[in-house]
Motif scaffolding. Structure first.
Motif, PDB file in Angstrom:
ATOM      1  N   ALA A  40     -22.942 -10.614 -15.125  1.00  0.00           N
ATOM      2  CA  ALA A  40     -23.716  -9.399 -15.391  1.00  0.00           C
ATOM      3  C   ALA A  40     -23.415  -8.386 -14.304  1.00  0.00           C
ATOM      4  N   PHE A  41     -23.515  -7.106 -14.682  1.00  0.00           N
ATOM      5  CA  PHE A  41     -23.435  -6.028 -13.693  1.00  0.00           C
ATOM      6  C   PHE A  41     -24.500  -5.004 -14.057  1.00  0.00           C
ATOM      7  N   PHE A  42     -25.345  -4.709 -13.100  1.00  0.00           N
ATOM      8  CA  PHE A  42     -26.389  -3.712 -13.315  1.00  0.00           C
ATOM      9  C   PHE A  42     -26.006  -2.474 -12.507  1.00  0.00           C
ATOM     10  N   PRO A  43     -25.428  -1.471 -13.191  1.00  0.00           N
ATOM     11  CA  PRO A  43     -24.950  -0.307 -12.439  1.00  0.00           C
ATOM     12  C   PRO A  43     -26.109   0.498 -11.863  1.00  0.00           C
ATOM     13  N   GLY A  44     -25.831   1.140 -10.736  1.00  0.00           N
ATOM     14  CA  GLY A  44     -26.862   1.944 -10.071  1.00  0.00           C
ATOM     15  C   GLY A  44     -26.999   3.336 -10.681  1.00  0.00           C
ATOM     16  N   ASP A  45     -26.836   3.426 -11.996  1.00  0.00           N
ATOM     17  CA  ASP A  45     -26.864   4.743 -12.649  1.00  0.00           C
ATOM     18  C   ASP A  45     -28.257   5.363 -12.611  1.00  0.00           C
ATOM     19  N   PHE A  46     -28.292   6.676 -12.352  1.00  0.00           N
ATOM     20  CA  PHE A  46     -29.579   7.384 -12.360  1.00  0.00           C
ATOM     21  C   PHE A  46     -29.317   8.865 -12.607  1.00  0.00           C
TER      22      PHE A  46
END
Lengths: 391, 391
Positions: A132-138
């Motif tokens: 899994a990869f949880f991108p730091g998108d905001f």
């Protein structure tokens, strides 16, 4: 065991001396390597683990079965080390720049906090595949889509990971108890630019520091639905004096002992004594210089403090938690970077970067029992970390 | 490693599956043996360690380097087990009847408490030679020279051992930091017939129970020169009722969590909640039956309680330390003898003697994840005990 190979012509596999339990890894920050010290025989092993990447601030995690150690680096290279043979047995590039690592309570997942591309990687500890990869998108205040760096990843009770996103100023709680890790909670920190975080030894609180701001983000992990609470550690007596800045260093330097937290104050020769039930500063302990790390003994009787600045950085002051006073000080090499107690508290390992040496100190007599030459030593990681929460 | 032996004709030495860190030993009390469970793969290993002696109340100690486990038995036979191969690699008869074992913080010495001949044996952990014996000799009230049984041996901060002599009613503190262990302090307990003892997890207090007496002997190990202090844990509310006996079970059953001690009351369906700063009973928690063990989770959030009596002994009640109330109960096999959390708290191992089985319970969901058949299971000892004080 090797004796059983007596009748065999093939060279027996050579195994490093000593047992796994007393193996201590020392980050060599300028050498991309880990030196290995055996606490039981008090010797530096000839085996050294090399080609690991950029080891500045490198942190290690250990599998619960003590088969493997993992090291994440600023080059984004994650390496798995066989704890028995001390050989690299697998590696993966998780990003261009990793800052932190944690392993799940059941040992199935390794998580790394990535600076670039920013986010949280979750790897299968066995295959090292990224599951899994949880991108730091905001969304930035100006409406633009951005990606934040991540840092401060820890393992937390209930087979969770907790981390913080720097530019997004958000806390992430990841549930890693099922087959697929998922984000369980995501909520704002109380201020901009979180830069470091830690979990209290009881697994209850996640505490986040913010750059150029004396506010802290406090998360009660037993009530994550309540989100973050703002916290400010101010010594009223000091605050009453004019122009005394209260700043906080990085969070790993706090010591929890006997119901109090000992917090090194930045730019002040003092430890703040904080009550973690109210999070109020109850007092300060004066020190010889500006503290960097406060490390508790496993029985919580003493706090060993290291310092910044040439005049003080070879010294350790020892605070007695029964009286909250300095009871001793010792000189250990030069420019101390890291200290750790052995798990039952009998000895302290000190890496002295300015002396290019690792020292073994008797915690009771304060005598230096051993000194081993190690180039550019930094973090010290014993195999016993496998059994501790939040490391 | 085995792959490297590919070109060799000799049979490679067979090694048990799994890593040392997740190896759990289960005492088989009627079989003179230890079963070995691998927590990571959730399997019972085919290797079993046998011919160990009389395993009633057998206790294990682990070397800090995780090379060896030690088991002392009621037959006086002490066996050292190779943690890697799971083979017995050495043994010695220390007495006719040993009751307890501890290992020094630096791993150099193993100490056993002997019933007969009574006293404390100190062995070299490497050679297993007896380097010292402190006989339980004392002068009886009638003037006769007698020898007392010893029990309750623990390791304590500063590389010490602490034990208690039963008939002599004395506490012994042994300094094991030098080349030759010596008696540092020896002083009377506060009542006759001490029968069991424990050290608090912070290494500060040694607490001794007495037979047919609700007085406890309390020793502050940071001030041993003060000798023993008498302690009585009485719930004032219960004491106000008529004829309610307040008795205490064996000491290993106490749970220290979040600044309180949870003490199973003998003959009463309750846990006493004690403040260890004042040693006063602050209240009681009602339970479904008479408690035997109270075991804290590593993060001290929960206390898991087992029971005596056919109606209750298959059940575990779970107390939340935030509210001091029972929040859950689960049925696990039959006649539960021992419980232990995995070191970071994700799972609980339960030995159910009445079901001839070991159970693995998810600490978060309370689900039983695994059940393994083991004849007459009793104590459960994980390799992580190497890194804990007082075990």
């Amino acid at each position: 065991m090797l004796a059983a190979l007596g009748g065999c012509d093939a060279a027996p596999p050579s195994e490093p001396a000593g047992g796994i339990g007393t193996r201590v890894f020392v980050v060599q920050r300028e050498e991309g390597a880990l030196a290995v010290y055996d606490l039981q025989s008090r010797t530096l092993l000839p085996e050294r683990v090399e080609e690991l990447g950029n080891m500045r601030h490198a942190v290690m995690a250990f599998s619960p079965d003590l088969e493997h150690a993992f090291v994440a680096t600023r080059s984004g290279l994650l390496t798995r080390i066989d704890l028995q043979t001390l050989e690299r047995d697998a590696s993966i590039v998780t990003s261009d720049n990793s800052i932190d690592i944690a392993i799940s309570q059941d040992g199935r997942f390794v998580a790394t906090a990535e600076y670039h591309p920013g986010g949280i990687s979750i790897l299968d500890a066995e295959s090292l595949e990224r599951v899994a990869f949880f991108p730091g998108d905001f969304t930035a205040p100006d409406g633009a889509a951005r990606t934040s760096r991540a840092t401060g990843i820890v393992d937390a009770p209930g087979d969770r990971f907790v981390a913080v996103l720097i530019e997004a100023a958000e806390v992430l709680i990841i549930d890693a108890s099922g087959d697929e890790p998922t984000i369980e909670h995501r909520f704002p920190a109380v201020a901009r630019d979180p830069y470091d975080a830690m979990i209290t030894p009881d697994g209850r609180y996640y505490v986040v520091g913010h750059m150029e701001n004396d506010l802290l983000t406090l998360v009660d992990l037993e009530h994550p639905e309540q989100g973050a609470r703002a916290l400010r550690l101010v010594d009223e007596a000091l605050a009453a004096q004019a122009d005394v800045p209260i700043k906080l260093p990085h969070m790993a330097s706090w010591a929890f002992a006997r119901g109090r937290v000992y917090v090194p104050m930045v730019g002040l020769p003092a430890l703040a004594v904080v009550n973690p039930e109210t999070w109020e500063v109850e007092g300060t302990i004066e020190l010889r210089g500006n503290p960097v790390y406060a490390v508790r003994s496993p029985v919580e009787r003493e706090i060993w403090v290291s310092f910044s600045g040439e005049e003080d950085d070879a010294w350790v002051q020892i605070v007695d938690t029964a009286t909250n006073t300095v009871v001793d000080e010792i000189e250990v090499g030069a420019r101390i970077y890291h200290m750790d107690f052995t798990p039952r508290g009998s000895h302290v390992l000190v890496s002295a970067n300015g002396a290019n040496a690792l020292y073994l100190v008797d915690a009771r007599t304060r005598a230096i029992l051993d000194e081993e030459p190690i180039q550019s030593p930094s973090g010290v990681f014993g195999a016993w970390r496998a059994f501790r929460l939040g490391l």
